[in-house]
Design a protein around this motif. Sequence first.
Motif, PDB file in Angstrom:
ATOM      1  N   GLU A  24      55.108  44.696  49.099  1.00  0.00           N
ATOM      2  CA  GLU A  24      54.643  43.909  47.957  1.00  0.00           C
ATOM      3  C   GLU A  24      54.878  44.662  46.649  1.00  0.00           C
ATOM      4  OE1 GLU A  24      50.613  41.598  46.390  1.00  0.00           O
ATOM      5  OE2 GLU A  24      50.480  43.040  48.049  1.00  0.00           O
ATOM      6  N   ASN A 212      51.086  41.934  39.315  1.00  0.00           N
ATOM      7  CA  ASN A 212      50.162  42.015  40.447  1.00  0.00           C
ATOM      8  C   ASN A 212      50.284  40.759  41.299  1.00  0.00           C
ATOM      9  OD1 ASN A 212      48.378  39.934  39.288  1.00  0.00           O
ATOM     10  ND2 ASN A 212      47.847  41.509  37.792  1.00  0.00           N
ATOM     11  N   ARG A 213      49.533  40.749  42.375  1.00  0.00           N
ATOM     12  CA  ARG A 213      49.614  39.635  43.315  1.00  0.00           C
ATOM     13  C   ARG A 213      49.245  38.305  42.665  1.00  0.00           C
ATOM     14  NH1 ARG A 213      46.660  40.282  49.050  1.00  0.00           N
ATOM     15  NH2 ARG A 213      48.213  41.960  49.101  1.00  0.00           N
ATOM     16  N   ASN A 214      48.217  38.299  41.839  1.00  0.00           N
ATOM     17  CA  ASN A 214      47.809  37.061  41.192  1.00  0.00           C
ATOM     18  C   ASN A 214      48.922  36.506  40.300  1.00  0.00           C
ATOM     19  OD1 ASN A 214      45.337  37.391  42.417  1.00  0.00           O
ATOM     20  ND2 ASN A 214      44.247  37.988  40.566  1.00  0.00           N
ATOM     21  N   PHE A 217      51.744  34.887  42.608  1.00  0.00           N
ATOM     22  CA  PHE A 217      51.363  33.572  43.126  1.00  0.00           C
ATOM     23  C   PHE A 217      51.291  32.545  41.998  1.00  0.00           C
ATOM     24  CE2 PHE A 217      50.334  35.755  47.001  1.00  0.00           C
ATOM     25  CZ  PHE A 217      50.309  34.782  48.006  1.00  0.00           C
ATOM     26  N   VAL A 271      55.942  37.493  46.770  1.00  0.00           N
ATOM     27  CA  VAL A 271      54.932  36.704  47.489  1.00  0.00           C
ATOM     28  C   VAL A 271      55.200  36.706  48.988  1.00  0.00           C
ATOM     29  CG1 VAL A 271      53.873  34.418  47.731  1.00  0.00           C
ATOM     30  CG2 VAL A 271      54.516  35.263  45.466  1.00  0.00           C
ATOM     31  N   ALA A 337      47.478  31.592  49.303  1.00  0.00           N
ATOM     32  CA  ALA A 337      46.674  32.190  48.233  1.00  0.00           C
ATOM     33  C   ALA A 337      45.197  32.203  48.610  1.00  0.00           C
ATOM     34  CB  ALA A 337      46.884  31.415  46.930  1.00  0.00           C
ATOM     35  N   HIS A 340      44.381  34.894  51.131  1.00  0.00           N
ATOM     36  CA  HIS A 340      44.452  36.275  50.633  1.00  0.00           C
ATOM     37  C   HIS A 340      43.599  36.476  49.374  1.00  0.00           C
ATOM     38  CE1 HIS A 340      47.572  37.607  53.474  1.00  0.00           C
ATOM     39  NE2 HIS A 340      48.055  36.389  53.370  1.00  0.00           N
ATOM     40  N   ASP A 341      42.700  35.542  49.118  1.00  0.00           N
ATOM     41  CA  ASP A 341      41.750  35.651  48.004  1.00  0.00           C
ATOM     42  C   ASP A 341      42.462  35.877  46.677  1.00  0.00           C
ATOM     43  OD1 ASP A 341      39.161  35.565  47.007  1.00  0.00           O
ATOM     44  OD2 ASP A 341      38.944  37.749  47.029  1.00  0.00           O
ATOM     45  N   VAL A 342      43.550  35.165  46.487  1.00  0.00           N
ATOM     46  CA  VAL A 342      44.281  35.248  45.221  1.00  0.00           C
ATOM     47  C   VAL A 342      43.555  34.416  44.171  1.00  0.00           C
ATOM     48  CG1 VAL A 342      46.447  34.657  44.049  1.00  0.00           C
ATOM     49  CG2 VAL A 342      46.487  35.642  46.342  1.00  0.00           C
ATOM     50  N   LYS A 343      43.397  34.978  42.988  1.00  0.00           N
ATOM     51  CA  LYS A 343      42.710  34.290  41.900  1.00  0.00           C
ATOM     52  C   LYS A 343      43.741  33.619  41.001  1.00  0.00           C
ATOM     53  CE  LYS A 343      38.902  36.121  43.426  1.00  0.00           C
ATOM     54  NZ  LYS A 343      38.005  35.313  44.269  1.00  0.00           N
TER      55      LYS A 343
END
Length: 346
Positions: A24, A212-214, A217, A271, A337, A340-343
């Motif tokens: 990632e 970052n991940r957020n 996504f 992602v 999302a 994986h608790d994506v905000k």
Amino acid sequence: MTKSASLAAAVLALLPTAVLADAESDGLAEVKAFTLEHTARLEADTAALQNAVDAYAAILAAHQGDYAAALAAEGPALAEAIKAIRAAWLVASNDYETIEGIVAGVPSTALFDLILDAGNPGTEAEDVADYDLVLPDGTVLHQPGSLFHSLSEPLFWGTDPAHLIVAGDVDGDGAASPGEGLFDVNLAQGVATGLVKWSGELDVAMMAWEPNRNDAFAAVVTMTPTVGDYFGEWKESQFINGKIGAFVAQSRLVDVSGIMGGCKRMYFSAVSPVVAAGDPEMDATIRAAFDELLALVEETRTREAAGTAFGAEEADALGSEAQDMADRIVAMVLQAAARHDVKLEG
């Protein structure tokens, strides 16, 4: 179990998480590097556009700003200057379209998309490009719309009648084509300067960006479903209905290809590692769906370039097909999302 065996088991248990984190992180870094490569190009190519506009301005200045006199005396030179401006504009615009799916989809950089490419003037109710443009004569344009599509494209292609100062046969072919003529040099230089300024500010913002991940996504779920809107703009353009309007420099399909390509890049690089770790089958399905969507766009673009004349009905059908593909992609990405608790904002 011995102490060494317990340690080995613990390492094995942590390995998938470590591998995921590395994949990632590498993917996010790759997206940032790709974006910075193109913001650097955008800076250089908007500077080239500014130089081309300045060359046009110099010809007019040599005739004390008398457009008609300049056209009568130096029509061929003005024709070449306008040709150079349009060519430079296309290069710079396509630089941006290649990364628009990323820039516009990341919450912290989305404002640049409104200013550079997609924002409305302040007379509209939403998606307003909130900036002021100062022209060389000191005029301040408050919230005038995006620099590429609201201002410079209609200006340079002569579809903004308010700023087409002298309409006529500039290229000397014996006929005045729609939009052919000399455009307002004051606005042209102001817009070119604005493109240089905001391209530079975008580059600075992207260098400071810590992806970052957020963000990853958000970019995919925000920009992928816009494909239907772009097909709708294509349908309403001269490339389908024959009427001069917005998006005259090139087919809107070129922009669609760049934007959806950016969405695909964000998914595949940043992602996909997250989704694949929890559901490799879903990840494979999403990847295949992105490939299918881009293939549809590229096939349509290739057919158009080869001379296929699309009608409104076929354009609608293609847009609906592309939108269905995009909606399926987004539905699956939103499922991932949530897992994986994506905000996601909004």
